[in-house]
Motif scaffolding. Structure first.
Motif, PDB file in Angstrom:
ATOM      1  N   HIS A 118       2.167  10.014  -9.293  1.00 37.78           N
ATOM      2  CA  HIS A 118       2.551  10.198 -10.689  1.00 37.78           C
ATOM      3  C   HIS A 118       1.462   9.715 -11.647  1.00 37.78           C
ATOM      4  CE1 HIS A 118       6.734  11.024  -9.536  1.00 37.78           C
ATOM      5  NE2 HIS A 118       6.652   9.990  -8.735  1.00 37.78           N
ATOM      6  N   ILE A 119       0.792   8.634 -11.271  1.00 35.66           N
ATOM      7  CA  ILE A 119      -0.029   7.909 -12.234  1.00 35.66           C
ATOM      8  C   ILE A 119      -1.486   7.755 -11.811  1.00 35.66           C
ATOM      9  CG2 ILE A 119       0.253   5.529 -11.355  1.00 35.66           C
ATOM     10  CD1 ILE A 119       1.116   6.432 -14.907  1.00 35.66           C
ATOM     11  N   GLY A 120      -1.809   8.287 -10.619  1.00 38.86           N
ATOM     12  CA  GLY A 120      -3.122   8.054 -10.020  1.00 38.86           C
ATOM     13  C   GLY A 120      -4.325   8.418 -10.852  1.00 38.86           C
ATOM     14  N   GLN A 121      -4.211   9.436 -11.705  1.00 40.17           N
ATOM     15  CA  GLN A 121      -5.368   9.856 -12.484  1.00 40.17           C
ATOM     16  C   GLN A 121      -5.599   8.967 -13.709  1.00 40.17           C
ATOM     17  OE1 GLN A 121      -3.033  13.698 -13.848  1.00 40.17           O
ATOM     18  NE2 GLN A 121      -4.987  13.602 -14.914  1.00 40.17           N
ATOM     19  N   TYR A 122      -4.652   8.060 -13.957  1.00 44.08           N
ATOM     20  CA  TYR A 122      -4.772   7.181 -15.119  1.00 44.08           C
ATOM     21  C   TYR A 122      -5.004   5.716 -14.750  1.00 44.08           C
ATOM     22  CZ  TYR A 122      -2.476  11.324 -16.956  1.00 44.08           C
ATOM     23  OH  TYR A 122      -2.156  12.618 -17.255  1.00 44.08           O
ATOM     24  N   VAL A 123      -4.533   5.304 -13.593  1.00 48.30           N
ATOM     25  CA  VAL A 123      -4.667   3.904 -13.168  1.00 48.30           C
ATOM     26  C   VAL A 123      -5.284   3.860 -11.773  1.00 48.30           C
ATOM     27  CG1 VAL A 123      -3.464   1.725 -12.786  1.00 48.30           C
ATOM     28  CG2 VAL A 123      -2.600   3.333 -14.500  1.00 48.30           C
ATOM     29  N   ASP A 124      -6.294   3.025 -11.597  1.00 49.69           N
ATOM     30  CA  ASP A 124      -6.981   2.913 -10.325  1.00 49.69           C
ATOM     31  C   ASP A 124      -6.032   2.433  -9.235  1.00 49.69           C
ATOM     32  OD1 ASP A 124      -9.857   2.855  -9.095  1.00 49.69           O
ATOM     33  OD2 ASP A 124      -8.920   0.987  -8.435  1.00 49.69           O
ATOM     34  N   PHE A 125      -6.169   3.014  -8.049  1.00 47.26           N
ATOM     35  CA  PHE A 125      -5.278   2.677  -6.938  1.00 47.26           C
ATOM     36  C   PHE A 125      -5.373   1.196  -6.568  1.00 47.26           C
ATOM     37  CE2 PHE A 125      -4.299   2.494  -2.319  1.00 47.26           C
ATOM     38  CZ  PHE A 125      -2.987   2.907  -2.383  1.00 47.26           C
ATOM     39  N   ASP A 126      -6.580   0.640  -6.617  1.00 44.74           N
ATOM     40  CA  ASP A 126      -6.757  -0.780  -6.291  1.00 44.74           C
ATOM     41  C   ASP A 126      -5.996  -1.669  -7.273  1.00 44.74           C
ATOM     42  OD1 ASP A 126      -8.319  -0.269  -4.089  1.00 44.74           O
ATOM     43  OD2 ASP A 126     -10.215  -0.445  -5.175  1.00 44.74           O
ATOM     44  N   ASP A 127      -5.893  -1.225  -8.523  1.00 43.60           N
ATOM     45  CA  ASP A 127      -5.126  -1.984  -9.513  1.00 43.60           C
ATOM     46  C   ASP A 127      -3.637  -1.948  -9.171  1.00 43.60           C
ATOM     47  OD1 ASP A 127      -7.338  -2.721 -10.996  1.00 43.60           O
ATOM     48  OD2 ASP A 127      -7.208  -0.991 -12.333  1.00 43.60           O
ATOM     49  N   LEU A 128      -3.171  -0.781  -8.713  1.00 47.65           N
ATOM     50  CA  LEU A 128      -1.770  -0.678  -8.304  1.00 47.65           C
ATOM     51  C   LEU A 128      -1.482  -1.635  -7.149  1.00 47.65           C
ATOM     52  CD1 LEU A 128      -1.187   3.213  -8.338  1.00 47.65           C
ATOM     53  CD2 LEU A 128      -0.714   1.556 -10.146  1.00 47.65           C
ATOM     54  N   ILE A 129      -2.418  -1.723  -6.219  1.00 46.05           N
ATOM     55  CA  ILE A 129      -2.279  -2.639  -5.084  1.00 46.05           C
ATOM     56  C   ILE A 129      -2.198  -4.081  -5.579  1.00 46.05           C
ATOM     57  CG2 ILE A 129      -3.431  -3.624  -3.062  1.00 46.05           C
ATOM     58  CD1 ILE A 129      -2.368  -0.934  -2.406  1.00 46.05           C
ATOM     59  N   SER A 130      -3.073  -4.424  -6.508  1.00 45.38           N
ATOM     60  CA  SER A 130      -3.102  -5.794  -7.048  1.00 45.38           C
ATOM     61  C   SER A 130      -1.781  -6.151  -7.717  1.00 45.38           C
ATOM     62  CB  SER A 130      -4.247  -5.948  -8.053  1.00 45.38           C
ATOM     63  OG  SER A 130      -5.496  -5.745  -7.441  1.00 45.38           O
ATOM     64  N   TYR A 131      -1.252  -5.213  -8.512  1.00 47.32           N
ATOM     65  CA  TYR A 131       0.033  -5.457  -9.164  1.00 47.32           C
ATOM     66  C   TYR A 131       1.128  -5.638  -8.112  1.00 47.32           C
ATOM     67  CZ  TYR A 131      -2.442  -3.272 -13.135  1.00 47.32           C
ATOM     68  OH  TYR A 131      -3.345  -2.936 -14.112  1.00 47.32           O
ATOM     69  N   GLY A 132       1.076  -4.789  -7.089  1.00 42.59           N
ATOM     70  CA  GLY A 132       2.109  -4.827  -6.056  1.00 42.59           C
ATOM     71  C   GLY A 132       2.117  -6.112  -5.260  1.00 42.59           C
ATOM     72  N   ILE A 133       0.947  -6.694  -5.051  1.00 41.43           N
ATOM     73  CA  ILE A 133       0.862  -7.946  -4.303  1.00 41.43           C
ATOM     74  C   ILE A 133       1.668  -9.041  -5.005  1.00 41.43           C
ATOM     75  CG2 ILE A 133      -0.677  -9.857  -3.670  1.00 41.43           C
ATOM     76  CD1 ILE A 133      -0.835  -7.626  -1.696  1.00 41.43           C
ATOM     77  N   PHE A 134       1.597  -9.073  -6.331  1.00 42.13           N
ATOM     78  CA  PHE A 134       2.376 -10.067  -7.085  1.00 42.13           C
ATOM     79  C   PHE A 134       3.877  -9.841  -6.875  1.00 42.13           C
ATOM     80  CE2 PHE A 134      -1.613 -10.323  -9.564  1.00 42.13           C
ATOM     81  CZ  PHE A 134      -1.806 -11.702  -9.501  1.00 42.13           C
ATOM     82  N   GLY A 135       4.270  -8.578  -6.787  1.00 42.15           N
ATOM     83  CA  GLY A 135       5.672  -8.271  -6.521  1.00 42.15           C
ATOM     84  C   GLY A 135       6.081  -8.729  -5.139  1.00 42.15           C
ATOM     85  N   LYS A 138       0.830  -1.203   0.000  1.00 42.06           N
ATOM     86  CA  LYS A 138       0.000   0.000   0.000  1.00 42.06           C
ATOM     87  C   LYS A 138       0.866   1.256   0.000  1.00 42.06           C
ATOM     88  CE  LYS A 138      -3.934   2.110   2.369  1.00 42.06           C
ATOM     89  NZ  LYS A 138      -4.879   2.002   3.514  1.00 42.06           N
ATOM     90  N   LEU A 139       1.968   1.208   0.735  1.00 42.93           N
ATOM     91  CA  LEU A 139       2.876   2.358   0.797  1.00 42.93           C
ATOM     92  C   LEU A 139       3.518   2.629  -0.561  1.00 42.93           C
ATOM     93  CD1 LEU A 139       4.454   4.504   2.394  1.00 42.93           C
ATOM     94  CD2 LEU A 139       6.144   2.743   2.926  1.00 42.93           C
ATOM     95  N   VAL A 140       4.049   1.585  -1.179  1.00 41.32           N
ATOM     96  CA  VAL A 140       4.701   1.746  -2.479  1.00 41.32           C
ATOM     97  C   VAL A 140       3.694   2.200  -3.540  1.00 41.32           C
ATOM     98  CG1 VAL A 140       5.944   0.570  -4.335  1.00 41.32           C
ATOM     99  CG2 VAL A 140       6.486   0.040  -1.953  1.00 41.32           C
TER     100      VAL A 140
END
Length: 254
Positions: free
Chosen positions: A42-59, A33-35
């Motif tokens: 930088h990218i929040g207006q183009y990509v949903d925050f929940d999607d960023l979280i989902s991608y990060g979980i895989f990392g 969540k922090l990352v």
């Protein structure tokens, strides 16, 4: 809690059981969540925050699988790089950036730099718009998009950190004389560049890069909308990039 987490790591090391792995994932979920929150500025207006979280979980999962606790590196340091790399990789795969934006972003950097040299000060939105033969709103919008573009176009960053190893992280901790000198040089350039920002820009940069607040948190602190914080940040980034030159990538590695 430190003892408990060490016990979890030891248990997972001995037996790669899914139940133990799940506990580790839950333990370090706040790191994702922090990352993601820091990338969202930088990218929040183009990509949903929940999607960023989902991608990060895989990392995070990948980091847990590949982490070697014998190397003496904090897991948080190692995992942050893999989480960030996974998020950026997924954003790049979305391929939402028009080719013309890349050209306009380069033009913006060029015109901004040229105007600053000619005027002996930072150019205004109006001056940039006049030079680019466009509107002030277009310039503001381009600055925001350029910030997002810079984040996901750092080929050096992707090449270096997408498959970063613990050995890579350890190596960065051992300063050679050359590295120490370069760090000092970068620090001086960065401090000088920050000092030339407006007060609002300084505050946003300080809260984001030094206090490690997210876009949403900065919005609350400064009592303005997230979109306004994003706009202030974008303008500050353009200014800092021009000042930092070859070191500008440090703005996106935090």
């Amino acid at each position: 809690m430190a003892d408990n987490i060490q016990d979890l790591w030891q248990a997972y090391r001995s037996a790669k059981e899914p139940a133990i792995k799940e506990k580790l994932i839950l333990e370090y979920a706040p790191l994702v969540k922090l990352v993601a929150g820091r990338i969202s500025i930088h990218i929040g207006q183009y990509v949903d925050f929940d999607d960023l979280i989902s991608y990060g979980i895989f990392g995070l999962i990948d980091a847990i699988d590949k982490f070697n606790m014998d190397k003496g590196v904090k897991f948080e340091t190692y995992a942050s790089l893999r989480i960030r790399g996974e998020i950026i990789d997924n954003i790049r795969r979305l391929d939402w950036i028009p080719r013309t934006l890349r050209q306009k972003s380069k033009q913006l950097d060029k015109y901004y730099s040229n105007l600053e040299s000619e005027l002996g000060r930072e150019p205004t939105y109006e001056e940039i718009a006049e030079r680019m033969e466009t509107s002030v709103d277009e310039v503001k919008d381009l600055m925001q998009k350029s910030s997002a573009l810079s984040l996901i176009s750092l080929d050096d960053y992707i090449d270096t950190n997408k498959d970063v190893t613990v050995a890579d992280v350890v190596q960065t901790k051992a300063d050679t004389p050359d590295l120490s000198y370069e760090k000092k040089e970068v620090k001086e350039i960065l401090i000088n560049a920050i000092n030339k920002l407006t007060e609002k820009e300084k505050k946003v940069v300080t809260l984001y890069y030094f206090e490690e607040l997210t876009l949403k948190e900065i919005s609350k602190v400064m009592s303005v909308s997230e979109s306004r914080i994003s706009q202030i940040h974008s303008k500050a980034i353009v200014k800092l990039q021009n000042k930092l030159g070859k070191y500008k990538s440090i703005l996106f590695l935090n």
